[in-house]
Motif scaffolding. Structure first.
Motif, short mmCIF file in Angstrom:
data_model
loop_
_atom_site.label_atom_id
_atom_site.label_comp_id
_atom_site.label_asym_id
_atom_site.label_seq_id
_atom_site.Cartn_x
_atom_site.Cartn_y
_atom_site.Cartn_z
N ILE A 1 -41.03 -23.50 23.61
CA ILE A 1 -40.03 -23.09 22.61
C ILE A 1 -40.60 -21.97 21.74
O ILE A 1 -39.95 -20.96 21.48
N VAL A 2 -41.87 -22.20 21.33
CA VAL A 2 -42.52 -21.17 20.50
C VAL A 2 -42.61 -19.85 21.27
O VAL A 2 -42.25 -18.79 20.77
N LEU A 3 -43.05 -19.99 22.52
CA LEU A 3 -43.17 -18.80 23.37
C LEU A 3 -41.81 -18.12 23.54
O LEU A 3 -41.66 -16.88 23.43
N PHE A 4 -40.83 -19.02 23.79
CA PHE A 4 -39.48 -18.51 23.98
C PHE A 4 -38.99 -17.78 22.73
O PHE A 4 -38.41 -16.70 22.79
N LEU A 5 -39.29 -18.46 21.57
CA LEU A 5 -38.90 -17.84 20.30
C LEU A 5 -39.56 -16.46 20.13
O LEU A 5 -38.90 -15.48 19.76
N PHE A 6 -40.86 -16.49 20.46
CA PHE A 6 -41.59 -15.20 20.36
C PHE A 6 -40.95 -14.13 21.24
O PHE A 6 -40.71 -13.01 20.81
N LEU A 7 -40.67 -14.58 22.51
CA LEU A 7 -40.07 -13.63 23.44
C LEU A 7 -38.72 -13.15 22.93
O LEU A 7 -38.40 -11.97 22.96
N PHE A 8 -37.97 -14.19 22.43
CA PHE A 8 -36.65 -13.88 21.94
C PHE A 8 -36.71 -12.87 20.77
O PHE A 8 -36.02 -11.86 20.77
N LEU A 9 -37.63 -13.21 19.84
CA LEU A 9 -37.80 -12.31 18.69
C LEU A 9 -38.26 -10.92 19.14
O LEU A 9 -37.79 -9.89 18.63
N GLY A 10 -39.17 -10.97 20.15
CA GLY A 10 -39.66 -9.69 20.70
C GLY A 10 -38.52 -8.87 21.27
O GLY A 10 -38.42 -7.67 21.02
N LEU A 11 -37.66 -9.59 22.02
CA LEU A 11 -36.52 -8.89 22.63
C LEU A 11 -35.58 -8.33 21.56
O LEU A 11 -35.11 -7.19 21.65
N VAL A 12 -35.34 -9.24 20.53
CA VAL A 12 -34.47 -8.79 19.43
C VAL A 12 -35.07 -7.55 18.76
O VAL A 12 -34.37 -6.57 18.52
N ALA A 13 -36.40 -7.64 18.51
CA ALA A 13 -37.08 -6.50 17.86
C ALA A 13 -36.96 -5.25 18.73
O ALA A 13 -36.64 -4.16 18.24
N LEU A 14 -37.19 -5.45 20.05
CA LEU A 14 -37.11 -4.33 20.99
C LEU A 14 -35.68 -3.75 20.99
O LEU A 14 -35.49 -2.52 20.95
N GLY A 15 -34.71 -4.71 21.03
CA GLY A 15 -33.30 -4.28 21.00
C GLY A 15 -32.99 -3.51 19.75
O GLY A 15 -32.37 -2.45 19.80
N PHE A 16 -33.45 -4.05 18.63
CA PHE A 16 -33.20 -3.38 17.35
C PHE A 16 -33.83 -1.99 17.32
O PHE A 16 -33.21 -1.01 16.94
N PHE A 17 -35.11 -1.97 17.84
CA PHE A 17 -35.83 -0.70 17.90
C PHE A 17 -35.07 0.31 18.77
O PHE A 17 -34.85 1.46 18.39
N SER A 18 -34.65 -0.20 19.96
CA SER A 18 -33.90 0.68 20.87
C SER A 18 -32.62 1.15 20.22
O SER A 18 -32.23 2.31 20.34
N PHE A 19 -31.97 0.21 19.51
CA PHE A 19 -30.71 0.55 18.86
C PHE A 19 -30.92 1.67 17.81
O PHE A 19 -30.18 2.64 17.77
N THR A 20 -31.98 1.49 17.00
CA THR A 20 -32.23 2.52 15.97
C THR A 20 -32.58 3.86 16.63
O THR A 20 -32.14 4.91 16.18
N GLN A 21 -33.36 3.77 17.75
CA GLN A 21 -33.67 5.01 18.47
C GLN A 21 -32.39 5.67 18.97
O GLN A 21 -32.20 6.88 18.83
N TYR A 22 -31.52 4.81 19.49
CA TYR A 22 -30.27 5.31 20.03
C TYR A 22 -29.46 5.99 18.93
O TYR A 22 -28.94 7.10 19.10
N MET A 23 -29.41 5.28 17.75
CA MET A 23 -28.65 5.84 16.62
C MET A 23 -29.27 7.18 16.16
O MET A 23 -28.55 8.13 15.84
#
Ligand code: ZN
Length: 304
Positions: free
Chosen positions: A20-42
């Protein structure tokens, strides 16, 4: 056994917590990556927008530039046309006199002399509060610069009479131009600044004895192209008194008998002409006429 069993069943529970912790980390990582990509896109989108608006502005500036260039071309063409008209107008005019309705009489004195006679002339003009137009030869200006500095400082104007008193009808266009520009250089040098004159007087009247002749037209066009008017006279002494002894008294009488409102009087820097100058000035005034420079005559209000 039960321990073993317990031990066996226990680890999966521990493992699922870590997952769960790993999953959370991955999930947060993905969210962070998504957010980062989104800001780059913007950021890219906004850069693209900026680029587009810059391109728009560039296009606008280019259009404005084209408009300005077009206007500039129009003005340039207009200017060229006016300049040509101006040259044509000037070259078609030889001035023998000013407006006859004024009481003004222009005093013009040609050629030049040594500093004694020159200073005497300037003293007379100053004492009688008269401004005159002087047509020195460039040669004299070079030789006696301080005299001409004084003349200009005291309000007299200078006109172009060529550098060497060259008779212009017999020389090439190129030589005519150089005679005029050398005079200009001599005057600029003597005065220490760029002097502007509107007036040219042909040495010996050469080339201008037959108004409208091919020769006169040729010379007038060159003179006009240099921004000057050709100035002759309606009262002179050299030809008029050629068969007489031209004493100062005779000179004075001739000028006073012939000058009228609007006249241009031609004198020379000779001892007799200059000796006559005070009587000429007083005599003109006694007749209600006012001696002045060419500029004062030609710009005079006709009713004044
Ligand atoms: Zn002369």
């Amino acid at each position: 056994m039960s321990d073993q069993y317990y031990g066996r069943t226990k680890p999966p529970r521990k493992k699922s917590g870590a997952r769960i912790v790993l999953f959370l980390f991955l999930f947060l990582g993905l969210v962070a990556l998504g957010f980062f990509s989104f800001t780059q896109y913007m950021a890219i989108i906004s850069l693209q927008n900026n680029l587009e608006s810059l391109e728009d502005k560039l296009w606008q500036v280019e259009q404005e530039n084209k408009d300005l260039q077009y206007k500039f071309d129009e003005i340039y063409e207009e200017n060229e046309k006016l300049r040509e008209e101006n040259t044509m107008l000037r070259s078609s005019v030889v001035i023998n006199n000013g407006n006859r309705k004024t009481n003004k009489v222009a005093i013009t004195i040609d050629d030049g002399a040594g500093s004694d006679l020159m200073h005497r002339t300037l003293d007379y003009l100053k004492a009688h509060n008269v401004r005159a137009t002087l047509f020195p030869i460039g040669y004299w200006v070079e030789r006696e610069p301080e005299v001409w500095q004084r003349a200009v400082a005291e309000g007299h104007e200078l006109g172009n009479h060529t550098q060497n008193h060259t008779f212009l009808s017999s020389v090439s266009d190129e030589r005519v131009r150089s005679e005029l520009s050398e005079w200009q250089e001599s005057v600029n040098e003597a005065l220490g600044f760029e002097y502007h004159t509107y007036f040219f007087r042909p040495p010996g009247m050469d080339g201008f004895t037959s108004p409208g002749s091919t020769q006169a037209k040729r010379l007038q066009e060159i003179v006009a192209d240099k921004g000057m008017f050709t100035i002759l006279w309606d009262v002179e002494l050299v030809y008029a008194l050629r068969n007489e002894v031209a004493t100062p008294e005779r000179i004075t009488r001739h000028v006073l008998d012939n000058a009228r409102g609007g006249s241009i009087v031609l004198l020379h820097f000779t001892p007799n002409d200059i000796a006559a100058l005070p009587d000429i000035i007083n005599g003109l005034r006694a007749r209600g006429l006012e001696p002045c420079s060419l500029r004062e005559l030609l710009l005079a209000d006709p009713e004044a």
